[in-house]
Motif scaffolding. Sequence first.
Motif, PDB file in Angstrom:
ATOM      1  N   HIS A 438     -33.040 -15.434 -23.726  1.00  0.00           N
ATOM      2  CA  HIS A 438     -31.328 -14.856 -24.434  1.00  0.00           C
ATOM      3  C   HIS A 438     -30.719 -16.143 -23.774  1.00  0.00           C
ATOM      4  N   THR A 439     -29.314 -16.531 -24.795  1.00  0.00           N
ATOM      5  CA  THR A 439     -28.770 -17.646 -23.786  1.00  0.00           C
ATOM      6  C   THR A 439     -27.100 -16.721 -23.671  1.00  0.00           C
ATOM      7  N   ILE A 440     -27.338 -15.876 -24.391  1.00  0.00           N
ATOM      8  CA  ILE A 440     -25.759 -14.999 -23.897  1.00  0.00           C
ATOM      9  C   ILE A 440     -26.430 -13.427 -23.259  1.00  0.00           C
ATOM     10  N   ILE A 441     -25.966 -13.283 -21.692  1.00  0.00           N
ATOM     11  CA  ILE A 441     -25.884 -12.424 -21.383  1.00  0.00           C
ATOM     12  C   ILE A 441     -24.757 -11.766 -21.147  1.00  0.00           C
ATOM     13  N   SER A 442     -24.232 -10.510 -20.505  1.00  0.00           N
ATOM     14  CA  SER A 442     -23.739  -9.413 -20.186  1.00  0.00           C
ATOM     15  C   SER A 442     -23.120 -10.460 -19.256  1.00  0.00           C
ATOM     16  N   VAL A 443     -21.545  -9.878 -18.045  1.00  0.00           N
ATOM     17  CA  VAL A 443     -20.715 -10.776 -16.999  1.00  0.00           C
ATOM     18  C   VAL A 443     -21.471  -9.939 -15.819  1.00  0.00           C
ATOM     19  N   ARG A 444     -22.210  -9.046 -15.995  1.00  0.00           N
ATOM     20  CA  ARG A 444     -22.694  -8.354 -15.018  1.00  0.00           C
ATOM     21  C   ARG A 444     -23.987  -9.057 -14.449  1.00  0.00           C
ATOM     22  N   LEU A 447     -23.608 -12.004 -12.724  1.00  0.00           N
ATOM     23  CA  LEU A 447     -22.953 -12.245 -11.694  1.00  0.00           C
ATOM     24  C   LEU A 447     -23.726 -12.071 -10.563  1.00  0.00           C
ATOM     25  N   GLN A 448     -25.168 -10.582 -11.264  1.00  0.00           N
ATOM     26  CA  GLN A 448     -26.185 -10.378 -10.195  1.00  0.00           C
ATOM     27  C   GLN A 448     -27.256 -11.242  -9.510  1.00  0.00           C
ATOM     28  N   HIS A 449     -27.106 -12.540 -10.858  1.00  0.00           N
ATOM     29  CA  HIS A 449     -27.894 -13.707 -10.305  1.00  0.00           C
ATOM     30  C   HIS A 449     -27.353 -14.720  -9.976  1.00  0.00           C
TER      31      HIS A 449
END
Length: 619
Positions: A438-444, A447-449
């Motif tokens: 996926h290209t779109i992920i959550s902000v969470r 941020l974890q990345h």
Amino acid sequence: MKKKFLQYLQTMRPGGIQSTLMTVFSLISVLTMLLMGILMYMRFSMLSRQETIESSRKLMEQTGESMEDYLVNMRQISDAVYYNVVKENDFYDEKEDIQRGMNLLYEANRDKLRTIAIYNRDGSLVAAEPVASQKEDPDVTRQEWYQKAVDKMENIHFSIPHIQNLFDDNSFRYYWVISSSRAVELTENRNSQTGVLLVDMDFSSISRMMKQINEVSNGQYYYLCDNNGQIIYHPRQIQISDGICKENSVEAASYKDGVYDEEFEGIRRKVIVNTISYTGWKLVGVIPYSLFSHEMINIRYFIGMVILLMAMMLIIINRVVTQRISRPILKLNNSVMEYEAGKKPEIYIGGSSEIRHLGYSIQSSYEKSEKLMQEIVWEQNERRKSELDALQSQINPHFLYNALDSITWMIEGERNDEAAFMISQLAKLFRISLSKGHTIISVRDELQHAKSYMNIQRIRYKDAFSVTFDVDPELEEYCAVKLTLQPILENSINYGVDPMDDCGEIFIRVKKENDMLILSVEDNGIGMSQEEVSLLLTDSNRKRKHGSGVGLININNRVQILFGKEYGLLIESEPDEGTRVSIRIPAIPYTEENRKILEKGYLFSKEEIEKKRDAGEEG
């Protein structure tokens, strides 16, 4: 597109396209010839100017070397008098030896010398060669060469040319000389005192060198001055002395060796400066700009003739080419007009391959227009997806190599806890990096990345900087573009806080302004100028010393492909203050539906997503 083309063909009268093509080709030919002529002239002018300057520099270097050899010889004579004659003998009882030694040196170099003289600290003559009577009360202590030798005792001093007027040789002849003077230690009856050694060298040798390089009278000339701008030699020295003309010698004396542009008394000119060793004298070459223009007259005529001949040839060629191009187009125009009038004739297909292809295209355009539009839409979507995949694939494994090396180093050093922590962080980082493609992920997740990445980097850099996350938990449930924070953080470490000494600070913030979500990375590093900031998102050819290799341009392109040109990166920086890089994307809640819609590249706002969801569409 087809209708516009047909309307254009219908508005043309027979022969109009030929006239248009002829006019356009002729205009382009004339402009091309003028541009080529200007470029050729500029090129030849530059080469001619460089050749003139280079030849002058070589001539000046040769002359300078000859002068330096001459001055070195004078210095050697002065050294020989001082070390081999003066210091080795006592003036009380060895005057004859001193006189004999001075005589030998004078006779060996009499073609270059006029006088060798020794004065005591009171300015009285102690010895001289050739033997001559000193004129009455010359008071040498007031003369410049004597004062310089006494003031700066450690150096040999060279005067400007002057008439030697110390001795009376009964010939009533006066010579132009350059005096070299130095302080010496005189021994008389085993007592030491300070004196001055004077060596007058014949100025005619230097004058002869300068006359040789000034033989060519084309407006270019060379002169010699000291480090204060006083003229030593000038081809128009008499006129300068009488005030008829002037020279910019004071300004030239302040120049370092090189080539300079200057304007003196309304005349633009090139000035070449070469310093003569030991003396600080400046050998100056002056080349008026008018000389360059004069040398280009023949080249101007040549270029003009070439342009004229080429223009005549191009006019003939243009006429032939325009006729061959326009004839099949006119026939195609007539057949299309008949077709539009309802006669349904066959479209003319002839002429060049391009015009034949155009005829085939018009003939089949009615049946294929809808199909072509559908294919264009499909191709555009596939191209957008391919661009995203290409940008995503540019992530460099350099960081992974360094992380694995660090883990290996920790294990070898039996730092197992740190190695285990680093492996867990690396696992989290690559789990999010994959994200099932996926290209779109959550902000969470983004941020974890970023947290995993910074945990690894802090271990590698031994906590040389601090990291602070300032995020509202509600904003973690919004959409973000995968792997956008990590390259910015890497740049912030490498170019921002790494050069600092354990005082670096990095802040990661997420905030919402109206319908826009802003993810920012800020550091207190070395910053950069506005000129450098302006190049970060425009110059894709900039060479990076280190970093992810993805670059800010990559991130900006990925965001704009997904959401449009109004989004992307904003970079703010001040030297020695720090840098802030903000990622601006639309504030869209993270859901599986919204993710699919955004990744297909159909929508760019929350309102459009809601409309498609209500209509039961997925893209």
